[in-house]
Design a protein around this motif. Structure first.
Motif, mmCIF file in Angstrom:
data_model
loop_
_atom_site.group_PDB
_atom_site.id
_atom_site.type_symbol
_atom_site.label_atom_id
_atom_site.label_comp_id
_atom_site.label_asym_id
_atom_site.label_seq_id
_atom_site.Cartn_x
_atom_site.Cartn_y
_atom_site.Cartn_z
ATOM 1 N N MET A 3 -4.605 6.524 5.837
ATOM 2 C CA MET A 3 -5.874 5.984 6.326
ATOM 3 C C MET A 3 -6.577 5.202 5.214
ATOM 4 S SD MET A 3 -7.389 9.143 8.624
ATOM 5 C CE MET A 3 -6.268 10.497 8.994
ATOM 6 N N LEU A 4 -6.578 5.771 3.998
ATOM 7 C CA LEU A 4 -7.266 5.098 2.896
ATOM 8 C C LEU A 4 -6.550 3.808 2.504
ATOM 9 C CD1 LEU A 4 -9.723 5.378 1.066
ATOM 10 C CD2 LEU A 4 -8.236 6.424 -0.641
ATOM 11 N N ALA A 5 -5.212 3.855 2.488
ATOM 12 C CA ALA A 5 -4.457 2.641 2.151
ATOM 13 C C ALA A 5 -4.705 1.552 3.183
ATOM 14 C CB ALA A 5 -2.965 2.957 2.069
ATOM 15 N N HIS A 6 -4.780 1.944 4.441
ATOM 16 C CA HIS A 6 -5.036 0.953 5.483
ATOM 17 C C HIS A 6 -6.457 0.398 5.371
ATOM 18 C CE1 HIS A 6 -4.510 -1.197 9.193
ATOM 19 N NE2 HIS A 6 -5.578 -0.633 9.709
ATOM 20 N N LEU A 7 -7.403 1.292 5.182
ATOM 21 C CA LEU A 7 -8.815 0.900 5.094
ATOM 22 C C LEU A 7 -9.046 -0.149 4.002
ATOM 23 C CD1 LEU A 7 -11.567 3.675 5.016
ATOM 24 C CD2 LEU A 7 -11.877 1.559 3.813
ATOM 25 N N THR A 8 -8.260 -0.073 2.920
ATOM 26 C CA THR A 8 -8.491 -0.957 1.772
ATOM 27 C C THR A 8 -7.479 -2.087 1.658
ATOM 28 O OG1 THR A 8 -7.142 0.419 0.299
ATOM 29 C CG2 THR A 8 -9.500 0.951 0.422
ATOM 30 N N VAL A 9 -6.486 -2.136 2.559
ATOM 31 C CA VAL A 9 -5.391 -3.099 2.348
ATOM 32 C C VAL A 9 -5.882 -4.547 2.434
ATOM 33 C CG1 VAL A 9 -4.558 -3.289 4.746
ATOM 34 C CG2 VAL A 9 -2.943 -3.519 2.841
ATOM 35 N N ASN A 10 -6.988 -4.745 3.105
ATOM 36 C CA ASN A 10 -7.551 -6.094 3.209
ATOM 37 C C ASN A 10 -8.465 -6.422 2.025
ATOM 38 O OD1 ASN A 10 -9.775 -4.513 3.738
ATOM 39 N ND2 ASN A 10 -10.454 -5.690 5.523
ATOM 40 N N GLY A 11 -8.569 -5.508 1.088
ATOM 41 C CA GLY A 11 -9.408 -5.758 -0.081
ATOM 42 C C GLY A 11 -10.760 -5.074 -0.023
ATOM 43 N N ALA A 12 -11.086 -4.429 1.083
ATOM 44 C CA ALA A 12 -12.363 -3.708 1.179
ATOM 45 C C ALA A 12 -12.436 -2.685 0.057
ATOM 46 C CB ALA A 12 -12.482 -3.012 2.530
ATOM 47 N N ALA A 13 -13.587 -2.615 -0.600
ATOM 48 C CA ALA A 13 -13.781 -1.652 -1.677
ATOM 49 C C ALA A 13 -14.268 -0.329 -1.100
ATOM 50 C CB ALA A 13 -14.785 -2.174 -2.685
ATOM 51 N N ILE A 14 -13.965 0.750 -1.792
ATOM 52 C CA ILE A 14 -14.536 2.050 -1.460
ATOM 53 C C ILE A 14 -15.512 2.441 -2.562
ATOM 54 C CG2 ILE A 14 -12.759 2.959 0.048
ATOM 55 C CD1 ILE A 14 -11.430 4.207 -2.419
#
Lengths: 399, 399
Positions: free
Chosen positions: B306-317
């Motif tokens: 889930m985390l890898a998908h959430l950020t794969v577009n470059g979105a920062a956490i």
């Protein structure tokens, strides 16, 4: 008249006075107000609401206090008696660094332009009614990623993600090939509300602080593959750019007008007063070329309606929350707020004067969205601009 | 062994040590760690990362620092030499007030249970394939409202909003008549990342701090009318409750297991290591009656995916971001994490031992979701519980 050396028709005259956050060499970010091509350090007011690294304290202080701050700033900038006090706190815009003006709690993106909704519906759901049955009954919206909201001028890295190409069985992974913009108007929440207590449309203005410009960058290929059934996610969450200057609603009184005629009466909780819409004229420039003039006057839903809807279920708003109109598109072919619409889903390229053509964004492309509105007494209110340039997607680290 | 008077099988022994935020009479909210039925004030560590009104400083300090904090806490609580130092900082749980433990930046809700997705698909889109074509290729998710996340025990006001009744032409407005729960697992982000730089699945663990329980209250009637095409909005944004104690991932090592067999290989960026799932056993109690035991082991997608998908577009956490699994449902009819599924869309009421029946939530109803997991050496790790009671909708102020 201000004692500053300002043209009478400057769109950032004392009739405007938008708020931002700036820093100078060796000092931290702090609230400032723009007048002409200058920034006045709001520390000059010696008011606790005008301190901190964002505008959030001013937003939280509520509309009465904000009105008093604005009055004091106008007095400072017009009464020559205050010149000696204010002048040492004035900086040339070119000499300061601007920062994200607000700490955003929640970011909601609406879908308030009927023209845009129809155009996108035709493209994403061919054969179906372009407007879903709910569209004319409520301002459709969804939550975006507040952590991806960046200041105008921040480079935008082309996102990678999954897409499914036409006629393909499954998805492929790679840089977005259909990178787009959305020219939008953003609304900044001032005073907050309490969880469980809706904000009626009549009270919305007590919570609406100001307006900025928004470019809600969109990867159409990622979006098309992911958005059923829970809505857009990675196709949007990589970057949303906002303009640096928040124009207070009170500076836009002369730009108020009635929204377009409704298809049918709304439910009572959405009934708004006349003059709830804003006549902001947006301009979209692609690599320097004016490609569209989206008219905010064409939005079907008003900011007060959007806020009343957002909170009708009891959701609380916090100072610094941001909600945006969704893409502003008008009825004309030169009034479209996204390249998806402007190029008819990539089928009709835009041709620049030098002969180059574009369908979606290429690496290195720059987009500038600016806007103006009518101000009091024949003046113009500038909303400034929101800009961004596309950087190539990162090399795959996990191919 | 701890010098505290604790049963060996206490699910909150020193093998667990979840973090929360508490206050006592006359003092402000501050980080604390739970051991047994006590809270240890983390000020005892004299560590700047363990100060402030939330856990966010500890989250931001990163995994190495968090490991050192945990080690020091375990030492304090097991070595009798430290008893004199720690004991004055121990409070009975019954004597403290708990607070929302994290300042949440963005809240994302996933849809990671295949059983839930199939059940809901059948109900919301009868006649269509219950799983959309993208479901097995990516962890579908959407952004929820972080400002509506409340601490367990906070009353939930029944939301009002638009719904369209079966066979009706247009919508009506009123209190939700199909108020539901979603029993979920929440994942709290520790160290942040940089905009434009995805977090690969192999690095996800460096950013995953801990686990809590989530009840994502849902108004099914509002949701069904509004969610096409941009996803759930007001049907979800009125309240999301979380449990007060964040159990660190390191305390859940013994609960790790492989996720269910996949229908087909995932794209490489989603390929995760074995043991990426968590065997948490949830229990849902409706007015005191155990009505379901949703198994987190049945989730198709892992937190790292889930985390890898959430950020794969470059979105920062950001530290304090929260993402949740979506409703946890297993294959069994007693393993369903929502009342929508449990009552087959309201067609099969639940009967309590006293003869009362329920389909959706009535005013005054209380729901408690709790969970446990296997801990090291035959111990049990408690995740505590997330509770909430339904209050009536407010009287209409703007009818």
């Amino acid at each position: 008249m201000t004692w500053l050396d300002l043209e009478a028709d400057d769109p950032f005259g004392v009739h405007n006075l938008p708020y931002g956050v700036f820093s100078t060499d060796g000092t931290g970010p702090r609230p400032g107000v723009r007048v002409g091509d200058f920034v006045l350090d709001m520390a000059v007011l010696e008011d606790p609401s005008c301190t901190g690294p964002s505008l959030n304290r001013l937003l939280a202080a509520g509309p009465k206090h904000a009105a008093s701050v604005r009055e004091r700033l106008q007095e400072l900038l017009t009464d020559p008696a205050h010149r000696g006090r204010a002048e040492p706190r004035l900086y040339r815009l070119a000499d300061v660094t601007l920062h994200l003006p607000i700490e955003i709690g929640d970011y909601v993106d609406f879908y308030a332009s009927e023209h845009h909704a129809r155009n996108v519906g035709r493209i994403f759901r061919p054969g179906a009614d372009p407007l879903t049955p709910n569209w004319t009954h409520l301002p459709i919206g969804y939550h975006g990623r507040s952590g991806s909201v960046v200041l105008s001028g921040t480079d935008v890295v082309r996102p990678r993600g999954q897409r499914r190409d036409p006629d393909a069985q499954g998805p492929v992974f790679g840089p977005s090939t259909r990178l787009d913009i959305e020219a939008e108007v953003g609304f900044v929440v001032g005073a907050g509300s309490v969880l469980g207590r809706p904000v009626p449309v009549d009270e919305a203005e007590q919570h609406l602080f100001g307006v900025c410009l928004v470019n809600d960058w969109s990867a159409r290929d990622l979006q098309a593959w992911e958005y059923v059934p829970l809505g857009p996610f990675l196709g949007k969450s990589f970057a949303t750019s906002i303009s640096p200057w928040i124009v207070p609603f009170v500076a836009l009184e002369a730009a108020r007008l009635d929204p377009p005629a409704r298809h049918h009466p709304t439910l009572p909780y959405l009934t708004d007063r006349p003059g709830g819409a804003l006549d902001l004229r947006l301009e979209t420039r692609w690599n320097g070329h004016l490609v569209a003039t989206p008219p905010a006057a064409a939005l079907y839903w008003t900011p007060a309606q959007m806020l009343a809807h957002l909170t009708v279920n009891g959701a609380a708003i916090r100072p610094g929350d941001l909600f945006a109109s969704g893409t502003v598109s008008g009825p004309g072919s030169d009034e479209l707020g996204s390249f998806l619409e402007l190029t008819e889903d990539g089928r009709r390229p835009v041709t620049f004067p030098d002969g180059r053509t574009r369908t979606f964004l290429e690496d290195g492309d720059e987009v500038v969205i600016s806007a103006t509105a009518a101000g009091p007494g024949g003046t113009v209110v500038g909303l400034g601009e929101v800009t961004g340039r596309i950087l190539p997607a990162p090399a795959p680290t996990n191919p």
